[in-house]
Design an enzyme around this catalytic site. Structure first.
Site, short mmCIF file in Angstrom:
data_model
loop_
_atom_site.label_atom_id
_atom_site.label_comp_id
_atom_site.label_asym_id
_atom_site.label_seq_id
_atom_site.Cartn_x
_atom_site.Cartn_y
_atom_site.Cartn_z
N HIS A 51 16.34 -9.31 4.15
CA HIS A 51 16.37 -10.40 2.74
C HIS A 51 16.78 -11.49 3.62
O HIS A 51 16.90 -11.67 5.07
CB HIS A 51 18.26 -9.83 2.10
CG HIS A 51 18.41 -10.63 1.97
ND1 HIS A 51 18.67 -11.93 1.57
CD2 HIS A 51 18.00 -10.53 0.09
CE1 HIS A 51 18.88 -12.23 0.51
NE2 HIS A 51 18.68 -11.82 -0.69
N GLU A 86 18.13 -4.35 -3.67
CA GLU A 86 16.74 -3.03 -4.58
C GLU A 86 16.77 -1.76 -5.06
O GLU A 86 16.65 -1.76 -5.58
CB GLU A 86 15.90 -4.45 -5.18
CG GLU A 86 15.53 -5.64 -4.76
CD GLU A 86 15.26 -6.16 -6.41
OE1 GLU A 86 16.54 -5.37 -7.08
OE2 GLU A 86 15.30 -7.51 -6.28
N1 COA Z 1 9.31 -3.86 5.14
C1 COA Z 1 8.90 -4.21 6.71
N2 COA Z 1 8.92 -5.51 7.62
C2 COA Z 1 9.52 -6.04 6.84
C3 COA Z 1 10.21 -6.18 5.77
C4 COA Z 1 10.17 -5.06 4.99
N3 COA Z 1 10.75 -5.07 4.08
N4 COA Z 1 10.67 -7.74 5.90
C5 COA Z 1 10.62 -8.29 5.97
N5 COA Z 1 9.93 -7.59 7.21
C6 COA Z 1 9.24 -7.81 8.20
C7 COA Z 1 8.03 -9.49 8.18
O1 COA Z 1 6.95 -8.17 8.39
C8 COA Z 1 8.09 -9.85 9.53
O2 COA Z 1 7.33 -8.75 11.14
P1 COA Z 1 6.60 -10.16 11.72
O3 COA Z 1 8.06 -10.65 12.24
O4 COA Z 1 5.88 -9.09 12.75
O5 COA Z 1 5.58 -11.08 11.05
C9 COA Z 1 9.78 -9.76 9.34
O6 COA Z 1 10.20 -8.81 9.16
C10 COA Z 1 10.66 -10.84 8.71
O7 COA Z 1 9.61 -11.74 7.69
P2 COA Z 1 9.97 -12.24 6.90
O8 COA Z 1 9.49 -12.54 6.04
O9 COA Z 1 9.73 -14.16 7.83
O10 COA Z 1 11.18 -12.50 5.99
P3 COA Z 1 11.78 -13.20 5.20
O11 COA Z 1 13.35 -13.63 5.64
O12 COA Z 1 10.57 -13.78 4.36
O13 COA Z 1 11.16 -12.20 4.08
C11 COA Z 1 12.10 -10.58 2.58
C12 COA Z 1 12.86 -11.53 2.55
C13 COA Z 1 12.84 -10.34 1.36
C14 COA Z 1 10.15 -11.19 1.54
C15 COA Z 1 11.21 -9.43 3.36
O14 COA Z 1 12.04 -8.90 4.03
C16 COA Z 1 10.38 -8.09 2.26
O15 COA Z 1 9.40 -8.69 1.14
N6 COA Z 1 10.85 -7.25 1.80
C17 COA Z 1 11.07 -6.05 1.05
C18 COA Z 1 10.25 -6.66 -0.39
C19 COA Z 1 11.68 -6.36 -1.52
O16 COA Z 1 12.56 -5.63 -1.50
N7 COA Z 1 12.51 -7.67 -2.07
C20 COA Z 1 13.98 -7.63 -2.56
C21 COA Z 1 14.65 -8.66 -2.08
S1 COA Z 1 15.78 -8.56 -2.39
#
Ligand code: COA
Length: 367
Positions: free
Chosen positions: A257, A315
């Protein structure tokens, strides 16, 4: 930064930027706390009805019994869809349009027959009717008319399944809808606020918000999260399956998140609500498998992404709870929209009450 230096800073994804003031909700990332109009999410989700929470978001306080009864009557009076919206849904179903796209199209048609002062109530009242009608049309069934004696959550379940829901099912759905009712400046809420900040209208704002909610980085994750649990199938398969995904660089749906770096407080509320529902007559083996998948996923995420603090988000247990209520996966994200509708409208009102056009800068990197 030097306090006299006014050079604008570029922050990708507006991470850490405060872009609005709100009295509606306050997610606290480090503490794992969520407050909605002064109420802890744990209290609000489990005790109130979704109508009470809508009133709380719109008026800043809980309704009196008379106000609540009036609000329920207004919702009930605005639930039916105009024939043109039903025709649109039939056309969408015949082309197998994805459910969130059908919801976006149908919501955008609501000002066909509603006057401007009916729009906010109409949006809340008709969202369940649209989703339930589309859910049935997709399965080759006729939509059911709303049940005049049922409240918001119970009527949604009735229109989906054609049977009166049990009190435990209604409570489970109320808890879900309340849990997701508002959540600070998430992407869809920000979208809605940007749209009304141009002095555009609430139907346009909510239509845009639905588009933002659809993506898997926001509200589109619960269907894939449940598919993942089903594909895993047994507790022993959890680790090899999840490792294979992480080795390929895939994201695990239902984890991570932008704000929460501890377990999302909404996951706590929903895992308890789901446990109660499953114990009262659901597939407890599925619930236990999901718990094992969660435990393994969190452990592996700590190994693969050290320091990122990737924890369970809203989720993961949304998927389990809505599945337990008999909803097909393609209705999970639309049902999130149903829960968020009054919150989006509350943010539109808040933006309109002290509006300043939202218009940030961009940094030119072109030739
Ligand atoms: N599974 C695997 N890796 C994940 C991850 C997940 N669910 N969520 C984040 N990461 C990783 C990213 O690949 C990134 O890795 P890196 O540093 O090696 O590139 C790191 O963790 C940081 O991620 P980042 O994209 O900066 O986090 P964010 O703040 O932009 O993303 C979300 C937040 C929710 C978009 C992200 O955690 C995600 O895509 N989750 C899965 C989808 C989900 O559950 N969505 C519902 C949200 S309520």
């Amino acid at each position: 930064m030097n306090p006299t230096d006014t050079t604008p800073i570029y922050r990708p994804g507006l991470e850490g930027v405060i872009a609005a003031e709100t009295a509606l909700s306050h997610p606290e990332g480090a503490a794992g706390r969520l407050t909605i109009v002064g109420h802890a999410v744990e209290e609000l989700a489990a005790q109130f009805t979704s109508e009470e929470v809508a009133c709380l978001l719109w008026h800043g306080r809980l309704p009196t019994p008379v106000e609540l009864a009036t609000f329920k009557q207004q919702l009930s009076a605005h639930r039916s869809l105009p024939e043109a919206t039903l025709d649109l849904l039939r056309a969408a179903a015949s082309r197998a349009v994805p459910t969130m796209d059908a919801l976006r199209m149908a919501i955008a048609s609501l000002d066909l027959d509603l006057t401007p002062d009916q729009l906010e109530i109409g949006l809340v009242a008709r969202t369940p009717t649209i989703i339930a009608a589309y859910g049935r049309l997709r399965q080759g069934q006729d939509p059911l008319p709303p049940h005049p004696d049922l409240d918001h959550a119970a009527n949604y379940l009735y229109m989906l399944h054609g049977q009166l829901p049990s009190p435990a099912q209604v409570r489970g759905l109320e808890t879900y809808l309340n849990t997701v009712s508002d959540h600070g400046l998430n992407a869809s809420t920000f979208t809605a606020r940007i749209i009304v900040s141009t002095d555009s209208d609430v139907v346009s704002a909510v239509t845009g918000a639905i588009g933002a909610l659809k993506g898997p980085k926001h509200g589109g994750a619960p269907g894939p999260a449940l598919d993942m649990v089903f594909e895993i199938g047994t507790a022993e398969q959890a680790e090899p399956y999840l490792r294979a995904k992480l080795d390929k660089g895939e994201r695990l749906m239902g984890f991570g998140h932008r704000v929460y770096k501890v377990r999302d407080p909404r996951a706590v509320v929903l895992s308890q609500a789901a446990a109660e529902m499953y114990r009262a007559g659901g597939d407890m083996a599925l619930y236990e498998l999901a718990q094992q998948v969660e435990e393994t996923a969190v452990r592996l995420l700590a190994e693969y992404k050290p320091g990122r603090n990737l924890q369970t988000n809203v989720e993961f247990y949304t998927a389990l709870l809505l599945h337990g209520l008999g909803l097909p996966t393609d209705l999970f994200t639309p049902t999130f929209a149903l829960g968020r509708m009054a919150g989006w409208i509350a943010h539109c009102r808040e933006q309109q009450a002290s509006n300043r056009l939202i218009r940030p800068l961009s940094r030119y990197v072109g030739p």
